[in-house]
Design a protein around this motif. Structure first.
Motif, PDB file in Angstrom:
ATOM      1  N   SER A   1      72.719  37.672  39.018  1.00 28.02           N
ATOM      2  CA  SER A   1      73.193  37.859  37.652  1.00 28.02           C
ATOM      3  C   SER A   1      72.580  39.132  37.093  1.00 28.02           C
ATOM      4  O   SER A   1      71.543  39.601  37.574  1.00 28.02           O
ATOM      5  CB  SER A   1      72.795  36.669  36.766  1.00 28.02           C
ATOM      6  OG  SER A   1      73.536  35.523  37.102  1.00 28.02           O
ATOM      7  N   LEU A   2      73.235  39.688  36.065  1.00 37.01           N
ATOM      8  CA  LEU A   2      72.693  40.866  35.404  1.00 37.01           C
ATOM      9  C   LEU A   2      71.332  40.558  34.808  1.00 37.01           C
ATOM     10  O   LEU A   2      71.157  39.524  34.171  1.00 37.01           O
ATOM     11  CB  LEU A   2      73.607  41.305  34.257  1.00 37.01           C
ATOM     12  CG  LEU A   2      74.907  41.997  34.616  1.00 37.01           C
ATOM     13  CD1 LEU A   2      75.709  42.251  33.344  1.00 37.01           C
ATOM     14  CD2 LEU A   2      74.656  43.297  35.344  1.00 37.01           C
ATOM     15  N   ASP A   3      70.388  41.449  35.007  1.00 35.26           N
ATOM     16  CA  ASP A   3      69.077  41.322  34.389  1.00 35.26           C
ATOM     17  C   ASP A   3      69.029  42.247  33.167  1.00 35.26           C
ATOM     18  O   ASP A   3      70.016  42.891  32.820  1.00 35.26           O
ATOM     19  CB  ASP A   3      67.983  41.672  35.397  1.00 35.26           C
ATOM     20  CG  ASP A   3      66.662  40.980  35.115  1.00 35.26           C
ATOM     21  OD1 ASP A   3      66.417  40.598  33.945  1.00 35.26           O
ATOM     22  OD2 ASP A   3      65.850  40.819  36.031  1.00 35.26           O
TER      23      ASP A   3
ATOM     24  N   ARG B   1      67.749  45.450  37.609  1.00 38.31           N
ATOM     25  CA  ARG B   1      69.210  45.382  37.654  1.00 38.31           C
ATOM     26  C   ARG B   1      69.710  43.939  37.692  1.00 38.31           C
ATOM     27  O   ARG B   1      70.653  43.589  36.996  1.00 38.31           O
ATOM     28  CB  ARG B   1      69.741  46.102  38.894  1.00 38.31           C
ATOM     29  CG  ARG B   1      69.504  47.579  38.892  1.00 38.31           C
ATOM     30  CD  ARG B   1      69.977  48.168  40.236  1.00 38.31           C
ATOM     31  NE  ARG B   1      69.535  49.523  40.382  1.00 38.31           N
ATOM     32  CZ  ARG B   1      70.275  50.582  40.070  1.00 38.31           C
ATOM     33  NH1 ARG B   1      71.486  50.423  39.609  1.00 38.31           N
ATOM     34  NH2 ARG B   1      69.799  51.792  40.244  1.00 38.31           N
ATOM     35  N   THR B   2      69.104  43.134  38.549  1.00 37.60           N
ATOM     36  CA  THR B   2      69.603  41.775  38.780  1.00 37.60           C
ATOM     37  C   THR B   2      68.462  40.783  38.959  1.00 37.60           C
ATOM     38  O   THR B   2      67.316  41.172  39.175  1.00 37.60           O
ATOM     39  CB  THR B   2      70.464  41.706  40.060  1.00 37.60           C
ATOM     40  OG1 THR B   2      69.667  42.085  41.194  1.00 37.60           O
ATOM     41  CG2 THR B   2      71.685  42.612  39.969  1.00 37.60           C
TER      42      THR B   2
ATOM     43  N   ALA C   1      70.487  46.286  32.582  1.00 36.06           N
ATOM     44  CA  ALA C   1      71.836  46.703  32.182  1.00 36.06           C
ATOM     45  C   ALA C   1      71.927  46.833  30.665  1.00 36.06           C
ATOM     46  O   ALA C   1      72.568  47.765  30.149  1.00 36.06           O
ATOM     47  CB  ALA C   1      72.863  45.693  32.683  1.00 36.06           C
TER      48      ALA C   1
END
Length: 113
Positions: free
Chosen positions: A39-41, A29-30, A44
């Motif tokens: 941060s977005l990993d 997720r991150t 997503a």
């Protein structure tokens, strides 16, 4: 990173609906970015492509059981004797336990929240 924009995702989507293999390195997720914030990993973006294409990816990295079992095979270590130490409850800890590792420890470092 910055390359994940609509045009890139749409290009990947079109390749998937045309029959390209759907392979993901991870579905995290991150991650903790250079500025210390989350941060977005990749997860997503994988989820968006999975939803749009109606296809499921082959996950090569965590939390795939094959990832953990492959590492243990290289170490000649039985799963029951292994302990995973990680900073992600889903990909590290749950992934390791789902793969049959003996134990998994969550550390308060990296992206731990």
């Amino acid at each position: 990173g910055e390359g994940f924009d609509h045009a890139s995702l749409n290009r990947a989507f079109r390749e998937l609906v045309a029959g390209a293999d759907f392979v993901a390195l991870a579905v995290n997720r991150t991650f903790r970015d250079a500025d210390g914030l989350l941060s977005l990993d990749a997860g997503a973006f994988v989820a968006a492509l999975e939803f749009a294409s109606g296809r499921s990816p082959v996950v090569l990295g965590k939390p795939s059981p094959d990832f953990f079992l492959s590492a243990l095979a290289d170490l000649d270590c039985p799963a029951a004797d292994a302990v995973m130490v990680g900073d992600d409850a889903e990909s590290d800890v749950a992934g390791a336990l789902n793969a049959g590792l003996g134990a998994a420890l969550l550390v308060r470092a990296g992206k731990y929240r």
